[in-house]
Structures are given as structure tokens and as C-alpha cells.
Design a protein around this motif. Sequence first.
Motif, PDB file in Angstrom:
ATOM      1  N   PHE A 119       0.866  -1.179   0.000  1.00 18.84           N
ATOM      2  CA  PHE A 119       0.000   0.000   0.000  1.00 18.84           C
ATOM      3  C   PHE A 119       0.903   1.229   0.000  1.00 18.84           C
ATOM      4  O   PHE A 119       1.761   1.382   0.874  1.00 18.84           O
ATOM      5  CB  PHE A 119      -0.908   0.026   1.234  1.00 18.84           C
ATOM      6  N   ASN A 134      -3.244   0.502  -3.836  1.00 15.90           N
ATOM      7  CA  ASN A 134      -3.324  -0.700  -3.008  1.00 15.90           C
ATOM      8  C   ASN A 134      -3.042  -1.886  -3.922  1.00 15.90           C
ATOM      9  O   ASN A 134      -3.936  -2.391  -4.604  1.00 15.90           O
ATOM     10  CB  ASN A 134      -4.696  -0.821  -2.352  1.00 15.90           C
ATOM     11  N   MET A 138      -3.537  -5.637   0.224  1.00 12.21           N
ATOM     12  CA  MET A 138      -3.337  -5.171   1.592  1.00 12.21           C
ATOM     13  C   MET A 138      -4.687  -4.701   2.147  1.00 12.21           C
ATOM     14  O   MET A 138      -5.399  -3.928   1.499  1.00 12.21           O
ATOM     15  CB  MET A 138      -2.332  -4.015   1.617  1.00 12.21           C
ATOM     16  N   THR A 139      -5.065  -5.168   3.320  1.00 11.39           N
ATOM     17  CA  THR A 139      -6.371  -4.807   3.871  1.00 11.39           C
ATOM     18  C   THR A 139      -6.345  -3.377   4.383  1.00 11.39           C
ATOM     19  O   THR A 139      -5.548  -3.023   5.258  1.00 11.39           O
ATOM     20  CB  THR A 139      -6.770  -5.761   5.002  1.00 11.39           C
ATOM     21  N   ALA A 140      -7.227  -2.532   3.826  1.00  8.62           N
ATOM     22  CA  ALA A 140      -7.296  -1.119   4.177  1.00  8.62           C
ATOM     23  C   ALA A 140      -8.742  -0.777   4.515  1.00  8.62           C
ATOM     24  O   ALA A 140      -9.630  -0.881   3.659  1.00  8.62           O
ATOM     25  CB  ALA A 140      -6.804  -0.252   3.018  1.00  8.62           C
ATOM     26  N   SER A 153      -8.850  -3.070  -3.647  1.00 11.31           N
ATOM     27  CA  SER A 153      -7.529  -3.385  -4.184  1.00 11.31           C
ATOM     28  C   SER A 153      -7.719  -4.008  -5.550  1.00 11.31           C
ATOM     29  O   SER A 153      -8.225  -5.124  -5.661  1.00 11.31           O
ATOM     30  CB  SER A 153      -6.786  -4.352  -3.257  1.00 11.31           C
ATOM     31  N   LEU A 181      -4.536   0.187   8.101  1.00  6.04           N
ATOM     32  CA  LEU A 181      -3.977  -0.849   7.242  1.00  6.04           C
ATOM     33  C   LEU A 181      -3.426  -1.968   8.104  1.00  6.04           C
ATOM     34  O   LEU A 181      -2.783  -1.706   9.127  1.00  6.04           O
ATOM     35  CB  LEU A 181      -2.825  -0.305   6.391  1.00  6.04           C
TER      36      LEU A 181
END
Length: 261
Positions: A119, A134, A138-140, A153, A181
Motif C-alpha cells: 500500500f 493498493n 493489503m487490507t485497508a 484493491s 492498514l
Amino acid sequence: MMSSHTDSPAMGRSPRPMDLRQMQGVDLHAEYHSVRTGGDFFDAVDLGSHVIFLMTDIAGTKKATQPIAAAVQDIFRGSATELLGPAGTNVMDATARLAQAVNHELIRAAKGVRFSPTFLGCYDVSLGVLAYINAGGMTAVFHDSEGARILPSEAAPLGLFTHLTHEPSMQAFEPRAKLLLVTKGVMETRHGRTHFGVERLIPLLEETATHSATELCRAALKAAEEFKQVPWYRRLNLPFGHATEDEDLTALALVRHGRAG
């Protein structure tokens, strides 16, 4: 402010610690879980008008990936300053070019393909707008007055293709909006066969009243660690201070200062 634990690898150079002054209008923090075994890495550059940050999960062990992260850090810091420092910069174009520079250096430093979900964000302090890429899932999670939601993403991870280009997205931050994140290690923390997952991360962001980036990171890491609820008889077989999982747990948070409407 952002802080980190910096470890010296068994071989090669490790990334340099970050030294960010107290920033006006924004709170940025990132930290690792106390035990690190893999390639999680984050860094940030404060240019006054813009704050540029990166969080990546480089495939491999800590020993193998820290020299790669150190090389990436050099390119990230230098290119961020060169591309986004000048007044009147086209932020979307500069963010795309910065991602390309980081991607090329990942492949060069790794001497080949190295799967690296990443990210990359450029936050405009005066406008309260984030240009971001992203790449690779990646978890945002973003939270404002409309609630919490996942930032999509749609790009391939860095470290795979030298010719790959990435198109930035944009997210406006109202006062007190916050972004969290987390790396794969947080999302895949397990209790039995159940993963921690986004269904626990979104409520955490909605229910955590804090507007401190530091406290937000620590709440996420604590929740993931407590979710495991490792039985006492398994803890007895672990060396002191060691986790039961090989995955790193890393979180980064960005919060805009000010009062919401």
C-alpha cells in the motif's frame, strides 16, 4: 508521529529508523507486533505539504527480506522527495511513478521476482486528500461519518513484473476520518479454524472511539493477538516472548486532525 522497532539482520543492512517530527493536521503511526519473522516493512516521508507512506509484505524470512527492504527504503525516500517535493506536482502522476520506482527496486534488490503486496499513499495535508495505490490485497479499512468500509484493491502486487504500471485512486478525509492498514498476518490470525478476518476489523474501527493513530494500531494488534486465545498448555512449549504463528502482525493508521462537521 510514527515509531517502529528496528532490528539488525544477521546479514545485510536493515532499514533505517524513521524520524518524523510532529506533523500538523494529521496523525500517522505504524508498528509491528513484538515478534517479527517475515518481511513486513513500513516507512514514511514528511514533506510538510504532503506525507508519503508505504507498507509492504515482502515474501520471505526476516533475514532474507531486510536487506531488500533497506534498498527499497532508499529508493522510496529519495524518489518521494524528488517526485512529490516540488510545488505544483501532479500528485496522481507522481504517486504512480513512485510505485514504479519502488517496484523496480524490489525486483532488482531481490534479484528476481518477489511477491510483495504493498500500500502506497500520498496524503495532501492542506486538502485532506489521499492518493493511494493498493497493490495486491493489503487490507485497508476507512472510517468517516458514513461508517467503515474497505478500500478496494484492484492492482497486482509489486515485485512481480517490471513493466507493470499502477493507477492511483483518491480518498477524501473529512476531519477525524481514519484509515487502518493491516498485513496478512493480522487478517489470517486464527482461533481454531476461524480467521480473524475483515468481519472483525470493521467493527473494531467503528467501535474504537480513539482518534489517536497509535492507539488505533495497538487496538488492532491486540485484538488479533487476543483472538488466538492460545491454550495454556501450548504456551508452555514456547520460548519466552515467542508467538505461535510465523506470520508478522503489522498495522498502520492515518487520522486527520480536527473536528467533524
